[in-house]
Design a protein around this motif. Structure first.
Motif, PDB file in Angstrom:
ATOM      1  N   VAL A  73      10.376  28.446  67.485  1.00  0.00           N
ATOM      2  CA  VAL A  73      10.140  29.605  68.356  1.00  0.00           C
ATOM      3  C   VAL A  73      11.455  30.082  68.960  1.00  0.00           C
ATOM      4  O   VAL A  73      11.683  31.293  69.121  1.00  0.00           O
ATOM      5  CB  VAL A  73       9.109  29.256  69.446  1.00  0.00           C
ATOM      6  N   ARG A  74      12.351  29.141  69.261  1.00  0.00           N
ATOM      7  CA  ARG A  74      13.649  29.531  69.806  1.00  0.00           C
ATOM      8  C   ARG A  74      14.411  30.409  68.810  1.00  0.00           C
ATOM      9  O   ARG A  74      15.124  31.349  69.207  1.00  0.00           O
ATOM     10  CB  ARG A  74      14.461  28.272  70.139  1.00  0.00           C
ATOM     11  N   HIS A  75      14.264  30.127  67.530  1.00  0.00           N
ATOM     12  CA  HIS A  75      14.894  30.952  66.499  1.00  0.00           C
ATOM     13  C   HIS A  75      14.406  32.396  66.599  1.00  0.00           C
ATOM     14  O   HIS A  75      15.207  33.339  66.522  1.00  0.00           O
ATOM     15  CB  HIS A  75      14.581  30.372  65.118  1.00  0.00           C
ATOM     16  N   LEU A  76      13.108  32.586  66.797  1.00  0.00           N
ATOM     17  CA  LEU A  76      12.556  33.937  66.927  1.00  0.00           C
ATOM     18  C   LEU A  76      13.046  34.605  68.207  1.00  0.00           C
ATOM     19  O   LEU A  76      13.376  35.797  68.215  1.00  0.00           O
ATOM     20  CB  LEU A  76      11.029  33.870  66.901  1.00  0.00           C
ATOM     21  N   VAL A  77      13.097  33.834  69.277  1.00  0.00           N
ATOM     22  CA  VAL A  77      13.594  34.384  70.550  1.00  0.00           C
ATOM     23  C   VAL A  77      15.044  34.845  70.396  1.00  0.00           C
ATOM     24  O   VAL A  77      15.436  35.918  70.868  1.00  0.00           O
ATOM     25  CB  VAL A  77      13.468  33.329  71.670  1.00  0.00           C
ATOM     26  N   ASP A  78      15.852  34.041  69.714  1.00  0.00           N
ATOM     27  CA  ASP A  78      17.261  34.387  69.529  1.00  0.00           C
ATOM     28  C   ASP A  78      17.429  35.658  68.696  1.00  0.00           C
ATOM     29  O   ASP A  78      18.466  36.334  68.789  1.00  0.00           O
ATOM     30  CB  ASP A  78      18.004  33.230  68.860  1.00  0.00           C
ATOM     31  N   LEU A  79      16.415  35.976  67.886  1.00  0.00           N
ATOM     32  CA  LEU A  79      16.450  37.209  67.100  1.00  0.00           C
ATOM     33  C   LEU A  79      15.946  38.415  67.901  1.00  0.00           C
ATOM     34  O   LEU A  79      15.882  39.528  67.378  1.00  0.00           O
ATOM     35  CB  LEU A  79      15.603  37.044  65.834  1.00  0.00           C
ATOM     36  N   PRO A  82      -0.192  43.865  70.601  1.00  0.00           N
ATOM     37  CA  PRO A  82       1.197  44.032  70.146  1.00  0.00           C
ATOM     38  C   PRO A  82       1.885  42.681  69.903  1.00  0.00           C
ATOM     39  O   PRO A  82       1.775  41.753  70.709  1.00  0.00           O
ATOM     40  CB  PRO A  82       1.869  44.791  71.288  1.00  0.00           C
ATOM     41  N   PHE A  83       2.593  42.581  68.781  1.00  0.00           N
ATOM     42  CA  PHE A  83       3.383  41.382  68.486  1.00  0.00           C
ATOM     43  C   PHE A  83       4.448  41.757  67.461  1.00  0.00           C
ATOM     44  O   PHE A  83       4.318  42.747  66.732  1.00  0.00           O
ATOM     45  CB  PHE A  83       2.507  40.245  67.955  1.00  0.00           C
ATOM     46  N   THR A  84       5.515  40.960  67.396  1.00  0.00           N
ATOM     47  CA  THR A  84       6.588  41.206  66.423  1.00  0.00           C
ATOM     48  C   THR A  84       6.852  40.000  65.531  1.00  0.00           C
ATOM     49  O   THR A  84       7.620  40.105  64.573  1.00  0.00           O
ATOM     50  CB  THR A  84       7.904  41.563  67.132  1.00  0.00           C
ATOM     51  N   ALA A  85       6.262  38.871  65.863  1.00  0.00           N
ATOM     52  CA  ALA A  85       6.527  37.659  65.080  1.00  0.00           C
ATOM     53  C   ALA A  85       5.327  36.724  65.166  1.00  0.00           C
ATOM     54  O   ALA A  85       4.523  36.792  66.109  1.00  0.00           O
ATOM     55  CB  ALA A  85       7.785  36.953  65.592  1.00  0.00           C
ATOM     56  N   ILE A  86       5.223  35.846  64.159  1.00  0.00           N
ATOM     57  CA  ILE A  86       4.180  34.819  64.127  1.00  0.00           C
ATOM     58  C   ILE A  86       4.837  33.474  63.854  1.00  0.00           C
ATOM     59  O   ILE A  86       5.633  33.333  62.918  1.00  0.00           O
ATOM     60  CB  ILE A  86       3.140  35.103  63.022  1.00  0.00           C
ATOM     61  N   PHE A  87       4.512  32.485  64.679  1.00  0.00           N
ATOM     62  CA  PHE A  87       4.855  31.092  64.384  1.00  0.00           C
ATOM     63  C   PHE A  87       3.558  30.382  64.027  1.00  0.00           C
ATOM     64  O   PHE A  87       2.652  30.265  64.853  1.00  0.00           O
ATOM     65  CB  PHE A  87       5.519  30.413  65.586  1.00  0.00           C
ATOM     66  N   ALA A  88       3.446  29.942  62.780  1.00  0.00           N
ATOM     67  CA  ALA A  88       2.258  29.227  62.322  1.00  0.00           C
ATOM     68  C   ALA A  88       2.559  27.731  62.289  1.00  0.00           C
ATOM     69  O   ALA A  88       3.661  27.312  61.912  1.00  0.00           O
ATOM     70  CB  ALA A  88       1.834  29.715  60.941  1.00  0.00           C
ATOM     71  N   ALA A  89       1.573  26.916  62.636  1.00  0.00           N
ATOM     72  CA  ALA A  89       1.779  25.471  62.747  1.00  0.00           C
ATOM     73  C   ALA A  89       1.801  24.761  61.400  1.00  0.00           C
ATOM     74  O   ALA A  89       1.911  23.536  61.348  1.00  0.00           O
ATOM     75  CB  ALA A  89       0.702  24.852  63.643  1.00  0.00           C
ATOM     76  N   SER A  90       1.718  25.508  60.299  1.00  0.00           N
ATOM     77  CA  SER A  90       1.888  24.937  58.963  1.00  0.00           C
ATOM     78  C   SER A  90       2.317  26.040  58.009  1.00  0.00           C
ATOM     79  O   SER A  90       2.060  27.225  58.242  1.00  0.00           O
ATOM     80  CB  SER A  90       0.597  24.292  58.452  1.00  0.00           C
ATOM     81  N   SER A 101      12.100  35.361  55.702  1.00  0.00           N
ATOM     82  CA  SER A 101      10.904  35.855  56.394  1.00  0.00           C
ATOM     83  C   SER A 101      11.133  36.158  57.872  1.00  0.00           C
ATOM     84  O   SER A 101      10.216  36.587  58.570  1.00  0.00           O
ATOM     85  CB  SER A 101       9.748  34.848  56.269  1.00  0.00           C
ATOM     86  N   THR A 102      12.344  35.916  58.368  1.00  0.00           N
ATOM     87  CA  THR A 102      12.641  36.228  59.766  1.00  0.00           C
ATOM     88  C   THR A 102      13.854  37.134  59.851  1.00  0.00           C
ATOM     89  O   THR A 102      14.798  37.038  59.056  1.00  0.00           O
ATOM     90  CB  THR A 102      12.903  34.940  60.585  1.00  0.00           C
TER      91      THR A 102
END
Length: 341
Positions: free
Chosen positions: A172-178, A241-249, A331-332
């Motif tokens: 999730v930190r990777h997405l935040v940094d983007l 509204p959303f810009t990213a998804i973190f899936a647990a698998s 994908s990110t």
């Protein structure tokens, strides 16, 4: 002996001119038998096509040299590298490995536990997140068990694991940094350790970035591709509204990708997607999936190593914790406008 009868140990002993005890000893401990006797016995075995009775051997030795690897869903490719690692270590130590399919079914789980109790297998490597309650309350009667990448609440068992909270936080930190702030999460089962730990990592990453937790962005999952697809469609249908998804698998992440594409959304230009596991499919889809790598083959070998320690009583098995790694792929990408179809 008639043509329809299978040869037995007495038939072999008669042909070789030795006792049945000598035949048994030759088959079980050939080094303990004189070379000439061993040659006569083995010649008789070959001539008659005699196959030793493995069940009888188990009763005598109290061991089957077999271990069961019990997984959540045998169709999930995530388990293939785990199995390879378990099988490699088992083969080197003279053991066989059978894979069982739990399917979140207590009856099936009890069946496999009973298989070990009845000595058709020596132990079990668990890759499921729960046991039936009656097995936990009667934990002292459980057969030898090692847990791999899971945890059974209220039950301490030798375990090979990763730090799921830290790994999810890293994703999730990777997405935040983007630049992403509206990050959805498709969880694992929330009544089990993995689902709760990865959700906790998601929450911590948001908190550290000063992003408010929004329960509307959290959707319950089960690690399957179908649920990843369906929950992403549900998220889109609710127009949140959303810009990213973190899936647990990875399976759920790939399901999310298929759902996004079905709505003509582009990855990562419209939505970034991160998975967890680094399965083969994660690197094969287009764009390739950013995900958390777990060294599954090494984890499988370590789990079998703990099992051998338990079975041979070579010492008290010590838990192992393996590192994870964020693998950044296509994908990110940087956050664009939020998606709210």
């Amino acid at each position: 002996m008639t043509m329809t009868q299978k040869p037995n140990i007495r038939d072999v002993a008669k042909l070789a001119g030795v006792s049945t005890a000598t035949v048994s000893r030759t088959l079980a401990q050939p080094a303990m038998v004189k070379e000439e006797t061993r040659r006569r016995v083995m010649s008789a075995v070959e001539a008659m096509g005699f196959v030793p009775n493995s069940s009888a051997r188990v009763l005598r030795t109290q061991t089957s040299k077999t271990v069961i690897l019990l997984v959540r869903d045998i169709s999930n490719p995530f388990y293939l590298d785990i199995y390879k690692g378990v099988e490699e270590a088992a083969f080197e130590a003279g053991y066989k490995v059978l894979m069982g399919d739990a399917r979140d079914d207590d009856v099936r789980i009890e069946h496999y536990i009973d298989t070990v109790r009845e000595r058709h297998a020596d132990g079990m490597i668990l890759m499921i997140g729960h046991l039936p309650e009656k097995l936990i309350t009667g934990a002292a009667k459980l057969p030898p068990i090692v847990v791999a990448l899971e945890a059974i609440e209220n039950l301490e068992l030798p375990t090979v694991r990763v730090d799921n909270v830290a790994a999810a936080r890293k994703a999730v930190r990777h997405l935040v940094d983007l630049g992403h702030r509206r990050i959805a999460h498709i969880t694992g089962p929330l009544d089990e350790y993995l689902g709760k730990a990865r959700l906790e990592g998601y929450r911590r990453a948001l908190e550290e970035a000063g992003i408010a937790f929004d329960p509307d962005l959290v959707l319950a999952g089960d690690f399957s591709l179908v649920v990843g697809h369906n929950q992403t469609e549900r998220l889109l249908d609710r127009r949140i509204p959303f810009t990213a998804i973190f899936a647990a698998s990875d399976q759920m992440a790939i399901g999310a990708v298929t759902a996004l594409r079905s709505r003509s959304l582009t990855i990562p230009d419209n939505v970034s997607v991160v998975g967890f596991d680094d399965t083969l499919m994660a690197s094969m889809i287009d764009p390739a999936l950013t995900t958390i790598h777990q060294p599954r083959r090494e984890i499988g070998r370590a789990a079998m190593g703990l099992m051998i320690e338990r079975l041979t009583k070579a010492g008290t098995p010590a838990d192992r914790c393996f590192p994870t790694e964020l693998v950044v792929r296509g994908s990110t990408g940087p956050c664009a406008a939020t998606v709210s179809p």
